[in-house]
Design an enzyme around this catalytic site. Structure first.
Site, PDB file in Angstrom:
ATOM      1  N   ARG A 172      -6.805  12.940   2.965  1.00  0.00           N
ATOM      2  CA  ARG A 172      -6.469  11.891   3.520  1.00  0.00           C
ATOM      3  C   ARG A 172      -7.549  11.263   4.554  1.00  0.00           C
ATOM      4  O   ARG A 172      -8.254  11.917   5.069  1.00  0.00           O
ATOM      5  CB  ARG A 172      -5.283  12.117   4.584  1.00  0.00           C
ATOM      6  CG  ARG A 172      -4.567  10.804   5.127  1.00  0.00           C
ATOM      7  CD  ARG A 172      -3.950   9.909   4.274  1.00  0.00           C
ATOM      8  NE  ARG A 172      -3.030   8.859   4.854  1.00  0.00           N
ATOM      9  CZ  ARG A 172      -2.442   7.848   4.103  1.00  0.00           C
ATOM     10  NH1 ARG A 172      -2.741   7.509   3.056  1.00  0.00           N
ATOM     11  NH2 ARG A 172      -1.783   6.998   4.836  1.00  0.00           N
ATOM     12  N   ASP A 222      -2.205   1.885   7.845  1.00  0.00           N
ATOM     13  CA  ASP A 222      -0.909   3.032   7.507  1.00  0.00           C
ATOM     14  C   ASP A 222      -0.401   3.327   9.026  1.00  0.00           C
ATOM     15  O   ASP A 222       0.586   4.306   9.000  1.00  0.00           O
ATOM     16  CB  ASP A 222      -1.235   4.046   6.437  1.00  0.00           C
ATOM     17  CG  ASP A 222      -1.023   3.756   5.152  1.00  0.00           C
ATOM     18  OD1 ASP A 222      -0.387   2.416   4.937  1.00  0.00           O
ATOM     19  OD2 ASP A 222      -0.981   4.399   4.294  1.00  0.00           O
ATOM     20  N   GLU A 266      -7.019   2.216   5.069  1.00  0.00           N
ATOM     21  CA  GLU A 266      -5.984   3.192   5.246  1.00  0.00           C
ATOM     22  C   GLU A 266      -5.534   3.243   6.696  1.00  0.00           C
ATOM     23  O   GLU A 266      -4.216   3.617   7.043  1.00  0.00           O
ATOM     24  CB  GLU A 266      -6.555   4.661   4.947  1.00  0.00           C
ATOM     25  CG  GLU A 266      -5.501   5.503   4.052  1.00  0.00           C
ATOM     26  CD  GLU A 266      -4.870   4.914   2.947  1.00  0.00           C
ATOM     27  OE1 GLU A 266      -3.759   4.553   2.558  1.00  0.00           O
ATOM     28  OE2 GLU A 266      -5.770   4.642   2.105  1.00  0.00           O
ATOM     29  N   THR A 271      -2.520   1.815  -4.807  1.00  0.00           N
ATOM     30  CA  THR A 271      -2.596   3.163  -4.992  1.00  0.00           C
ATOM     31  C   THR A 271      -2.658   3.739  -6.458  1.00  0.00           C
ATOM     32  O   THR A 271      -2.222   2.485  -7.319  1.00  0.00           O
ATOM     33  CB  THR A 271      -1.315   3.949  -4.090  1.00  0.00           C
ATOM     34  OG1 THR A 271      -1.703   3.668  -2.630  1.00  0.00           O
ATOM     35  CG2 THR A 271      -1.581   5.595  -4.175  1.00  0.00           C
ATOM     36  N   SER A 318       2.937   7.573   2.449  1.00  0.00           N
ATOM     37  CA  SER A 318       4.200   7.982   1.484  1.00  0.00           C
ATOM     38  C   SER A 318       3.757   8.560   0.491  1.00  0.00           C
ATOM     39  O   SER A 318       5.030   8.505  -0.417  1.00  0.00           O
ATOM     40  CB  SER A 318       4.827   6.472   1.295  1.00  0.00           C
ATOM     41  OG  SER A 318       5.176   5.990   2.744  1.00  0.00           O
ATOM     42  N   GLY A 378       3.387   1.947  -1.979  1.00  0.00           N
ATOM     43  CA  GLY A 378       3.647   1.819  -0.639  1.00  0.00           C
ATOM     44  C   GLY A 378       4.637   2.744  -0.109  1.00  0.00           C
ATOM     45  O   GLY A 378       4.959   3.854  -0.920  1.00  0.00           O
TER      46      GLY A 378
END
Ligand code: GLY
Length: 592
Positions: A126, A454, A451, A414, A479, A500
């Site tokens: 991440r 988020d 990102e 994504t 998610s 999402g």
């Protein structure tokens, strides 16, 4: 374990399949401004695309969002490479041919089954918040949240990319082939060019204004000021050069030196919305191995990525609550939809309160999926109508919990791909740059993520901190739900999706379709969607799910009919392999 006939060695997605997938272009989301203007497909056309059958194979398989990427992975597997080798080739190619969804400038989560040790591992690649980020990163001078796209477009939203490090880490752990050879197909394709797909062209046209704000991005997607169109040959010499640097210098060539310097200069120099990412942030980046989160459902273990993803916990909560209910009446039954919808709402209430990066805030991971807690939450579903109100529960935990509910927005983008190699290793990887085209900043041939949006834009609510607030070095809650379903210690299904926060609903529904509705893997991906997160029941426009609307309204839900563009890819593992690709996008499955 399920069994199925595979008598035919084979397979290859037919060109008709590829065309069918390519025709399935839909807007990323109606929520993305200009995409509102793109008409959804007509019902008959969409339903016709849902009628496919699984691709079958005896040895290996890959399913991903673009045929070039699938072919790159298939070539690696045909040459004896592992699933980890193939994921490097697939990701490198996706960054070229599906640049709006994932790439070197983004982040990813990987669930990997290593057949030799019968071990399931989850890797967290991440993005991280820069060291200079503060909880007020996305607030104005008065402490009010910025508008979503005011935060997204430019440097402020860019987190330290994790995807290159994840590719290298997976390869170091489980790879067998030469690293540089795995990047070669994407280098060649970048130099020779590829045809812009209908989906990519549609997204460029819809986002032209934002893409046009930064020169290098505009030069690539809007050459001469005109958006690329489907069929245009697109070359990317800068991307080839970046991949060559990583091929010869290893992933360090990305995180330090000239590439890192260019990333930082681009972020900090973004006109109108500069960010705070630094070379130190890049040099400090680390992939993190996390314990898989597994929940038992219908005598299977559904396993995925724990915090900072909310994916496995929320999918697991939904399934765990539904375990005691009979869902066999199928997707057209309004009682089944009530149960799934309200289980989802309950899970999303917990998600909003408790789930965030567990390296920064204590997360009651075990308590959230504890069977006794889920049974208590499941009892709330025993009525006849939609729950009038939904609130977070009180999972067992050894810390005091005093968090306010989250206020982060996640819009669909994504990509998800799945790979099974000849030795039985399995990769399930969800990969992202967040919003379509990420921050819209392009450097050295790839887009940088947004990102950090988020995270919750609000840091507190009535003085109580929000778990998913921005903090330096923290990873934004995701998610993404890369999943491997296990039975008796062996993988039987690898699955995941973009979308999402609706990812969670897409993945949960597909697993229910597979395990409760006895659908094959392609049917499971093609079930028309009905997704509930926060109360409103979204039903998929142009499909038979629209017929649910009157009954759901009668049960007490507000119903919103809309495009629900999942991008599910899955492989079923039994006597052979069966793969499916979401008919709503351009992907295929391919195996031998
Ligand atoms: N940015 C999509 C996700 O991580 O959920």
């Amino acid at each position: 374990m399920r069994t199925f006939l595979t008598g035919l060695a084979l397979l290859a997605a037919t060109s008709a399949q590829a065309q069918q997938a390519a025709d399935a272009v839909q807007p990323e989301a109606a929520t993305q401004g200009a995409f509102e203007a793109i008409s959804p497909e007509v019902a008959e056309a969409l339903e016709a695309k849902f009628a496919g059958t699984p691709v079958t194979a005896d040895n290996w398989m890959v399913a991903a969002a673009n045929p070039w990427a699938v072919q790159a992975g298939a070539d690696v597997l045909a040459a004896g490479g592992t699933a980890a080798d193939a994921l490097v080739a697939v990701q490198a190619m996706l960054g070229l041919v599906e640049p709006q969804s994932s790439g070197l400038g983004g982040g990813a989560f990987l669930v990997y089954y290593d057949a030799a040790t019968a071990t399931l591992t989850t890797l967290d690649g991440r993005e991280t918040a820069p060291q200079a980020a503060t909880p007020r990163l996305f607030q104005d001078a008065a402490g009010e949240p910025l508008g979503f796209f005011d935060a997204v477009v430019g440097g402020l939203s860019v987190g330290t990319p994790g995807t290159p490090a994840l590719m290298a880490d997976a390869h170091a752990r489980w790879g067998a082939l030469d690293w540089s050879a795995l990047l070669a197909p994407a280098i060649t394709r970048a130099e020779e060019g590829f045809e812009v797909s209908p989906r990519l062209a549609g997204l460029i046209a819809a986002d032209a204004e934002r893409l046009g704000r930064f020169q290098s991005t505009a030069d690539y997607f809007l050459p001469g000021g005109t958006p690329l169109v489907a069929g245009d040959l697109l070359q990317n010499a800068a991307y080839a050069e970046t991949l060559r640097a990583i091929a010869t210098g290893g992933v360090e060539a990305f995180y330090t030196g000239p590439i890192a310097q260019d990333i930082v200069a681009t972020v900090q120099g973004a006109e109108g919305n500069p960010g705070v990412l630094s070379e130190v942030d890049l040099s400090l980046y680390q992939v993190k191995e996390r314990a898989p989160v597994c929940v038992t459902y219908r005598a299977h273990d559904v396993c995925g990525m724990g915090p900072p993803s909310s994916g496995a916990l929320t999918v697991g909560q939904i399934l765990g609550m539904l375990e005691s209910y009979d869902l066999s009446a199928g997707p057209a039954d309004d009682e089944v939809r009530r149960l799934i919808g309200d289980a989802s709402r309950l899970a999303f209430a917990d998600r909003g309160r408790y789930m965030a990066d567990s390296d920064f805030v204590p997360v009651p991971t075990d308590g959230l999926v504890d069977p006794a807690y889920l049974a208590e939450r499941a009892a709330l579903l025993s009525g006849d109508d939609a729950l009038p109100e939904v609130a977070p529960g009180a999972p067992a935990f050894d810390h005091a919990l005093n968090w306010a509910d989250d206020a982060s927005l996640e819009l669909p983008s994504t990509s998800h791909f799945v790979i099974v190699d000849g030795a039985g290793n399995v990769a399930s990887m969800t990969t992202t740059i967040e919003n379509g085209f990420g921050s819209r900043l392009m450097v050295r041939g790839f887009l940088l993520n947004n990102e950090l949006t988020d995270f919750s834009f609000r840091s507190h609510e009535d003085g109580v901190p929000i778990a998913n607030r921005v903090e330096p070095g923290k990873r934004p809650r995701s998610s993404m739900s890369p999943t491997i379903v296990m039975q008796d210690g062996a993988p039987v299904l690898a699955i995941g999706s973009p979308g999402g926060s609706r990812i969670i609903g897409y993945v949960a529904q597909s697993i229910i379709a597979y395990l409760d509705w006895d659908m094959d893997v392609q049917q499971a991906l093609s079930v028309p969607h009905a997704v509930n997160r926060f109360g409103t029941y979204d039903v998929e426009e142009g499909t038979s799910a629209e017929a649910l609307a009157p009954a759901l309204t009668e049960l007490g839900y507000e119903v919103n009919t809309r495009a629900l563009t999942s991008g599910l890819h899955a492989i079923e593992i039994g006597d052979g392999l069966r793969g499916g690709a979401d008919p709503r996008r351009e992907g295929i499955a391919l195996g031998r």
